[in-house]
Design a protein around this motif. Sequence first.
Motif, short mmCIF file in Angstrom:
data_model
loop_
_atom_site.label_atom_id
_atom_site.label_comp_id
_atom_site.label_asym_id
_atom_site.label_seq_id
_atom_site.Cartn_x
_atom_site.Cartn_y
_atom_site.Cartn_z
N ASP A 162 0.82 -1.21 0.00
CA ASP A 162 0.00 0.00 0.00
C ASP A 162 0.86 1.26 0.00
OD1 ASP A 162 -2.48 -1.33 0.00
OD2 ASP A 162 -2.37 -1.64 2.16
N VAL A 163 1.81 1.34 0.94
CA VAL A 163 2.60 2.56 1.11
C VAL A 163 4.06 2.19 1.28
CG1 VAL A 163 2.95 4.64 2.50
CG2 VAL A 163 0.64 3.69 2.25
N ALA A 164 4.93 2.95 0.63
CA ALA A 164 6.37 2.85 0.84
C ALA A 164 6.86 4.17 1.41
CB ALA A 164 7.10 2.54 -0.46
N ILE A 165 7.62 4.10 2.49
CA ILE A 165 8.17 5.28 3.14
C ILE A 165 9.69 5.26 2.92
CG2 ILE A 165 8.40 6.57 5.29
CD1 ILE A 165 6.02 4.88 6.35
N VAL A 166 10.21 6.34 2.38
CA VAL A 166 11.65 6.45 2.14
C VAL A 166 12.22 7.36 3.22
CG1 VAL A 166 13.46 7.04 0.51
CG2 VAL A 166 11.26 6.17 -0.32
N GLY A 167 12.95 6.79 4.15
CA GLY A 167 13.53 7.54 5.25
C GLY A 167 13.01 7.05 6.58
N ALA A 168 13.92 6.60 7.45
CA ALA A 168 13.52 6.07 8.76
C ALA A 168 14.00 6.99 9.87
CB ALA A 168 14.06 4.66 8.96
N GLY A 169 13.79 8.29 9.67
CA GLY A 169 14.00 9.25 10.74
C GLY A 169 12.73 9.39 11.55
N PRO A 170 12.63 10.42 12.39
CA PRO A 170 11.44 10.57 13.24
C PRO A 170 10.13 10.64 12.46
CG PRO A 170 13.20 12.01 13.98
CD PRO A 170 13.68 11.42 12.70
N ILE A 171 10.10 11.39 11.35
CA ILE A 171 8.85 11.53 10.59
C ILE A 171 8.47 10.21 9.92
CG2 ILE A 171 7.69 12.74 8.72
CD1 ILE A 171 8.22 14.40 11.24
N GLY A 172 9.45 9.54 9.30
CA GLY A 172 9.16 8.26 8.67
C GLY A 172 8.68 7.22 9.66
N PHE A 183 12.06 2.26 4.24
CA PHE A 183 13.44 2.04 3.83
C PHE A 183 14.34 3.14 4.38
CE2 PHE A 183 10.67 0.49 0.44
CZ PHE A 183 11.13 -0.80 0.24
N ASP A 184 15.59 2.79 4.62
CA ASP A 184 16.61 3.80 4.90
C ASP A 184 17.94 3.29 4.37
OD1 ASP A 184 16.66 6.36 7.05
OD2 ASP A 184 18.60 5.56 6.45
N SER A 185 18.70 4.20 3.79
CA SER A 185 20.00 3.80 3.24
C SER A 185 21.00 3.48 4.34
CB SER A 185 20.56 4.91 2.35
OG SER A 185 20.72 6.11 3.09
N GLY A 186 20.72 3.92 5.56
CA GLY A 186 21.55 3.60 6.71
C GLY A 186 20.71 2.99 7.81
N GLN A 187 21.01 3.37 9.05
CA GLN A 187 20.27 2.90 10.20
C GLN A 187 19.15 3.88 10.52
OE1 GLN A 187 18.77 0.76 12.16
NE2 GLN A 187 20.74 -0.31 12.46
N ILE A 188 18.22 3.52 11.39
CA ILE A 188 17.18 4.48 11.77
C ILE A 188 17.85 5.70 12.39
CG2 ILE A 188 15.50 2.63 12.15
CD1 ILE A 188 15.82 3.14 15.17
N PRO A 207 5.98 9.61 25.15
CA PRO A 207 6.80 10.65 25.79
C PRO A 207 8.26 10.23 25.92
CG PRO A 207 5.45 9.52 27.43
CD PRO A 207 5.02 9.00 26.09
N ILE A 208 9.13 11.22 25.93
CA ILE A 208 10.55 10.97 26.13
C ILE A 208 10.87 11.18 27.62
CG2 ILE A 208 12.89 11.70 25.53
CD1 ILE A 208 11.81 12.72 22.89
N PRO A 209 11.37 10.17 28.30
CA PRO A 209 11.69 10.34 29.72
C PRO A 209 12.71 11.46 29.91
CG PRO A 209 11.76 8.02 29.10
CD PRO A 209 11.65 8.80 27.83
N ASN A 210 12.40 12.37 30.82
CA ASN A 210 13.30 13.50 31.07
C ASN A 210 13.01 14.03 32.48
OD1 ASN A 210 14.98 15.66 30.96
ND2 ASN A 210 13.96 16.72 29.29
N THR A 211 13.93 13.77 33.39
CA THR A 211 13.68 14.13 34.79
C THR A 211 14.18 15.51 35.16
OG1 THR A 211 15.76 13.04 35.43
CG2 THR A 211 13.73 11.72 35.51
N TYR A 250 15.73 6.44 22.18
CA TYR A 250 14.27 6.62 22.17
C TYR A 250 13.65 6.09 20.88
CZ TYR A 250 9.88 9.22 21.56
OH TYR A 250 8.59 9.58 21.30
N LEU A 251 14.26 6.39 19.74
CA LEU A 251 13.74 5.89 18.46
C LEU A 251 13.78 4.36 18.42
CD1 LEU A 251 15.26 8.36 15.82
CD2 LEU A 251 12.98 8.39 16.86
N ARG A 252 14.83 3.77 18.94
CA ARG A 252 14.90 2.30 18.97
C ARG A 252 13.77 1.72 19.82
NH1 ARG A 252 20.51 3.45 19.75
NH2 ARG A 252 20.39 2.84 21.95
N SER A 253 13.48 2.39 20.93
CA SER A 253 12.41 1.89 21.79
C SER A 253 11.05 2.01 21.12
CB SER A 253 12.41 2.66 23.12
OG SER A 253 11.99 4.01 22.95
N VAL A 254 10.83 3.07 20.33
CA VAL A 254 9.56 3.21 19.60
C VAL A 254 9.41 2.10 18.57
CG1 VAL A 254 8.29 4.67 17.98
CG2 VAL A 254 9.38 5.69 19.99
N VAL A 255 10.48 1.82 17.83
CA VAL A 255 10.44 0.74 16.84
C VAL A 255 10.13 -0.59 17.49
CG1 VAL A 255 11.87 -0.59 15.24
CG2 VAL A 255 11.95 1.91 15.19
#
Length: 250
Positions: free
Chosen positions: A3-13, A30-35, A61-65, A78-83
């Motif tokens: 259905d959908v292809a997303i190019v780029g695995a940054g925050p928006i992708g 897809f991403d040419s590198g890592q997330i 939320p991002i933990p921040n004390t 944080y991005l790894r935890s979301v994935v």
Amino acid sequence: NHDVAIVGAGPIGLELAVALKREDIHHLIFDSGQIGETIFNWPPNTHFFSSTERIAIAKVPIPNTDQTRITGEDYLAYLRSVVQQFGVRVNTYERVESIRPTPVDKDPAEREPGFELRTRTCKGEHCYICRIVVLATGGMGGPRRLGIPGEDLPHVSHYPADPHRYFQRRVLIVGGRNSALETALRLSHAGAKVTVSYRRDSFDTGIPKRHLLAEVEMWIDEGKIAFLPATVPVEITPEHVVLAPTMPGS
């Protein structure tokens, strides 16, 4: 077919991938590198300018004390935890090399509307058919090249590395906004001999990180950072950089 292809695995992708997964819409990302590859290329311990509330994705939320700005390393974790939390499958290290409409040599009644994506991994080339393609490569997905001779020499970099690499080395930084000023300070603090070349006759006072501008100007006044205003590189050699004036009489 997908259905959908997303190019780029940054925050928006990644946020879009989570939204599609929640709606049970089949997708590829897809991403040419890592997330978060662009953030990964930041120098170590670089802090975000934005608060954690503004860079959180997928309503996680991002933990921040202590309410301080987090680092790039914190955000990658944080991005790894979301994935992991949402079970998003990302085709990392798979570069999208071409996007074109599905072949038109077929009978229109047999042709699937959409796009043909050709990608490349270390194993070779792959082909996907998708109805919708979303380009989420971001504004920093690629370097801003100067297009001058010598730009690809081994000692030239489009991304700043760990400041330790530049200890007691002469470094020319091209640019005069946030990234350039922050790099100039980091490298100077690490013992590099920094010169800044900027195409305008003075720094832009409207940059978001005003504190950087004040500190760089102080270091210039004290002679710790050299400043070459109204100049632009025209050639890079193994031994020096040729600069040209950008304004009459410079």
